[in-house]
Write an enzyme that holds these catalytic residues in place. Structure first.
Site, PDB file in Angstrom:
ATOM      1  N   GLU A 184       0.815  -1.212   0.054  1.00  0.00           N
ATOM      2  CA  GLU A 184      -0.014  -0.078  -0.175  1.00  0.00           C
ATOM      3  C   GLU A 184       0.890   1.291  -0.036  1.00  0.00           C
ATOM      4  O   GLU A 184       1.953   1.214   0.611  1.00  0.00           O
ATOM      5  CB  GLU A 184      -0.879  -0.050   1.304  1.00  0.00           C
ATOM      6  CG  GLU A 184      -1.972   1.303   1.271  1.00  0.00           C
ATOM      7  CD  GLU A 184      -2.784   1.274   2.315  1.00  0.00           C
ATOM      8  OE1 GLU A 184      -3.825   2.016   2.281  1.00  0.00           O
ATOM      9  OE2 GLU A 184      -2.955   0.411   3.115  1.00  0.00           O
ATOM     10  N   CYS A 196      -6.598   0.870   2.846  1.00  0.00           N
ATOM     11  CA  CYS A 196      -7.521   2.246   2.932  1.00  0.00           C
ATOM     12  C   CYS A 196      -7.402   3.088   1.639  1.00  0.00           C
ATOM     13  O   CYS A 196      -8.235   3.636   1.273  1.00  0.00           O
ATOM     14  CB  CYS A 196      -7.035   3.160   4.244  1.00  0.00           C
ATOM     15  SG  CYS A 196      -7.519   2.079   5.552  1.00  0.00           S
ATOM     16  N   ASN A 232     -12.264  -3.593   1.022  1.00  0.00           N
ATOM     17  CA  ASN A 232     -11.209  -3.443   1.825  1.00  0.00           C
ATOM     18  C   ASN A 232     -11.653  -2.972   3.264  1.00  0.00           C
ATOM     19  O   ASN A 232     -11.992  -1.883   3.634  1.00  0.00           O
ATOM     20  CB  ASN A 232     -10.114  -2.510   1.690  1.00  0.00           C
ATOM     21  CG  ASN A 232      -9.010  -2.144   2.565  1.00  0.00           C
ATOM     22  OD1 ASN A 232      -8.388  -2.937   3.163  1.00  0.00           O
ATOM     23  ND2 ASN A 232      -9.168  -1.034   3.323  1.00  0.00           N
ATOM     24  N   GLU A 233     -11.420  -3.965   4.270  1.00  0.00           N
ATOM     25  CA  GLU A 233     -12.060  -3.743   5.554  1.00  0.00           C
ATOM     26  C   GLU A 233     -13.214  -2.830   5.757  1.00  0.00           C
ATOM     27  O   GLU A 233     -13.210  -1.936   6.804  1.00  0.00           O
ATOM     28  CB  GLU A 233     -11.165  -3.492   6.525  1.00  0.00           C
ATOM     29  CG  GLU A 233      -9.943  -2.085   6.294  1.00  0.00           C
ATOM     30  CD  GLU A 233      -9.001  -2.003   7.364  1.00  0.00           C
ATOM     31  OE1 GLU A 233      -8.766  -0.815   7.790  1.00  0.00           O
ATOM     32  OE2 GLU A 233      -8.257  -2.935   7.726  1.00  0.00           O
TER      33      GLU A 233
END
Length: 646
Positions: free
Chosen positions: A30, A241, A371-372
């Site tokens: 990331e 994120c 994503n989460e």
């Protein structure tokens, strides 16, 4: 500890082994902690397209990291404009009006008006290496503009220079090669107009020719090689994120990150800085291919991060959902990615991949959706729409879903309910917690349902980079191997962190412009990732089962026949284990020589920029038999690889 020896033996897999995932250990990349721009992405110019903005950092603007020069009593004017950009995705550019070039006899340097860029805390250049310079210029005056392009030390000593003259009133790319006569760790790029006139300039770039695999627009070679050495099965990218973004307009849209760099859409990074997208989807896929890893791109589930706007401070209430009337276009964007990666050159998106220099398929197997995310009704509706569309058109693609940001809780429960109802092939679990949690939860996946949705442990870490953290993670990783029939993949997070630019302080590899400091966690990950198997065998290693500071696993690689033992001691004293290789054949390993590599150390020791090798594996040669005893050092990981020859 890593143990390697060669034998003549019957290869493939011994009877009684349990089939496990061959994709178990990989990487998650990331763009956090300046991992991409200023890090793995080898571009040396910072703010190359004048797109920095106060929304990213309050003191940033298009002028950031650029110094206006008026040498030798020259003068002119400078402005940022947007009326006629190279591409709408790249709206800002600089205009310089060179009104006068000084010719004072008392000035001994080169007169002119221009710009200087110091890069990311200085540009590291090496003597006799080639650096590829490029810039886009649009001549705004009648006569051509002459430029002197140079690399200089902080004191202004010229290390290399080249001359360029403009030839067009249209945006045109100009290039030059710079070969420094001396090495320097804090060099600057200087672009000096040495003739009067007016011009626009944009996308100023400087790349070392020696990138990883010598790829243009490529990766910093030393960092990339460190990742390649891990032999990961896959790479998950671009987030995290970063993927679902800080609001809907900040979602990472893959189509904006391919094609020529001057046509890509730069944007604010959710972690508080800027992303050029120079390291875009083509570069990610190419890097995966270069190191033999499968690509796992993660696309937003048409919702933004629940922490958008900083709402993590008030409970994560910032999730926004794409309007339903925009969903068909978004779903098509997801399907387009699969065509871009795998489609024939005769297809619309396959042709774009071929035009970038890769006519053959990237053989994409996995696509992550979400994503989460907070598992809201809005998320569920949009996820189902995307999932059903991918499943219908591309049943060959394995979709990886998400079950929230933690190892338990409301989103975890709702996410798993959705996974079971929709029969999602794989879901992504995340957890960042203490070393003690990892030691105490080595049985987490023992009771998970088999022959159902599998698990990708997409982000995990034990909140530290000391030896105790790494060994706690190693103990847990043996349980992932033991449960490799339900755990499909796993990757530590975050991966990279640049010194003085970290947003997340617990990372696998720390670096600056010249030094790389792998953590003990890196060595643990490497020892597992480079020693994967696809069959698991129980009761090969005997240990005190009441002592949860001890962990062990035995796997076999059916392609090579290699048998791989991993033994972990999280305790403070040497502890015994017994190994019996009988199930792999009677007396097969009698008096075999082995290379032994040990990772062990004080629990509070860590690697630093000053002492990058406080903790490193060490190697020696030993002999083993079909049965043998092993004394596991305190706070250690041992990997024994029994290499067979067919």
């Amino acid at each position: 500890m890593y143990l390697l020896f060669s034998l003549t033996a019957v290869a493939q897999s011994a009877k009684g082994g349990k089939k496990i995932s061959s994709d178990l250990f990989g990487l998650f990349f990331e763009d956090i902690n300046y991992s991409a721009d200023g890090g793995l992405y080898a571009e040396l110019v910072q703010n190359r397209s004048f797109e920095y903005n106060p929304t990213e950092r309050k003191d940033w603007s298009p002028y950031s990291y650029w110094e206006y020069l008026a040498n030798g009593f020259s003068y002119g004017r400078i402005s940022v404009e947007t009326s006629s950009p190279i591409n709408p995705n790249n709206p800002h550019y600089m205009v310089l009006d060179v009104e006068h070039i000084g010719k004072e006899a008392k000035f001994t340097g080169l007169s002119g008006v221009g710009l200087k860029n110091t890069g990311f805390e200085g540009m590291v250049v090496k003597a006799n290496d080639k650096y590829n310079f490029s810039m886009f210029v649009r001549q705004l005056s009648k006569e051509p503009i002459s430029f002197n392009i140079s690399l200089q030390t902080p004191k202004g000593k010229v290390l290399s220079e080249s001359k360029i003259s403009t030839s067009s009133n249209d945006w045109t790319k100009y290039t030059a090669n710079l070969i420094p006569t001396q090495s320097n760790d804090t060099a600057s790029l200087v672009i000096l107009a040495t003739s009067e006139g007016k011009f626009a300039i944009d996308v100023v770039s400087l790349f070392p020719e020696k990138t990883f695999k010598n790829r243009p627009n490529g990766m910093r070679a030393d960092l990339a090689q460190l990742l390649a050495d891990m032999k990961p099965s896959f790479i998950r990218f671009p987030g995290g994120c970063l993927a679902h973004g800080d609001g809907l307009d900040n979602m990472y849209r893959w189509e904006n990150t391919i094609g020529p760099i001057e046509q890509r859409k730069e944007q604010r990074n959710i972690w508080g800085y800027h992303q050029t997208t120079g390291l875009g989807y083509f570069e990610y896929f190419q890097f995966c291919e270069d190191i033999g890893a499968k690509a796992l791109p993660v696309l937003p589930a048409a919702v933004s991060c629940q922490n958008s706007g900083g709402t993590w401070r008030v409970g994560g209430t910032g999730q926004k959902a794409l309007p339903l009337d925009e969903m068909q276009n978004y779903i098509q964007e997801v399907l387009d990615l699969i065509e871009w990666a795998n489609g024939p050159v005769t297809s619309t998106w396959g042709a774009k991949r071929a035009a970038a220099g890769h006519p053959t398929s990237f053989n994409l197997q996995y696509v992550g959706i979400g994503n989460e995310d907070k598992i809201t009704p809005e998320f569920e509706d949009r996820f189902k729409m995307i999932f059903d569309a991918v499943k219908a058109k591309h049943p060959e693609i394995t979709v990886v879903g998400t079950v929230g940001p933690g190892q338990d809780g409301d989103d975890f429960t709702k996410g798993w309910k959705l996974a079971n109802n929709q029969k999602i092939p794989v879901v992504d679990e995340h957890y960042y917690t203490s070393p003690e949690w990892f030691i105490s939860n080595q049985n987490r996946y023992d009771a998970y349902t088999r022959n159902a949705t599998q698990v990708y442990v997409g982000e995990y870490a034990s909140w530290g980079n000391k030896m105790r953290n790494a060994i706690a993670e190693a103990a847990y990783m043996t349980s992932l191997e033991r449960n490799g029939d339900v755990v499909r993949m796993a990757s530590y997070a975050p991966l990279l962190a640049k010194k003085n630019f970290t947003q997340w302080k617990i990372d696998m590899i720390f670096f600056d412009n010249t030094v790389i400091s792998p953590t003990p966690n890196y060595y643990v990950q490497k020892m597992f990732s480079a020693n994967k198997g696809d069959y698991y065998f129980g009761k090969v290693i005997t240990k005190d089962e009441k002592d949860n500071s001890l962990a062990a696993s035995c796997v076999q690689d059916s392609k090579t026949g290699d048998v791989i033992l991993k033994m972990v001691n999280y305790g403070s004293a040497i502890k015994p284990m017994k190994i019996n290789l009988g199930k792999f054949g009677p007396d097969v390993y009698r008096d075999a020589e082995a290379e032994q590599t040990v990772l062990a150390g004080d629990p509070d020791t860590e690697n630093t920029f000053e002492k990058t090798q406080n903790i490193v594996p060490t190697s020696s040669t030993i002999k083993i038999s079909n049965t043998f005893d092993y004394s596991a050092p305190a706070m250690s990981l041992t990997v024994i690889r029994i290499k067979t020859k067919k």
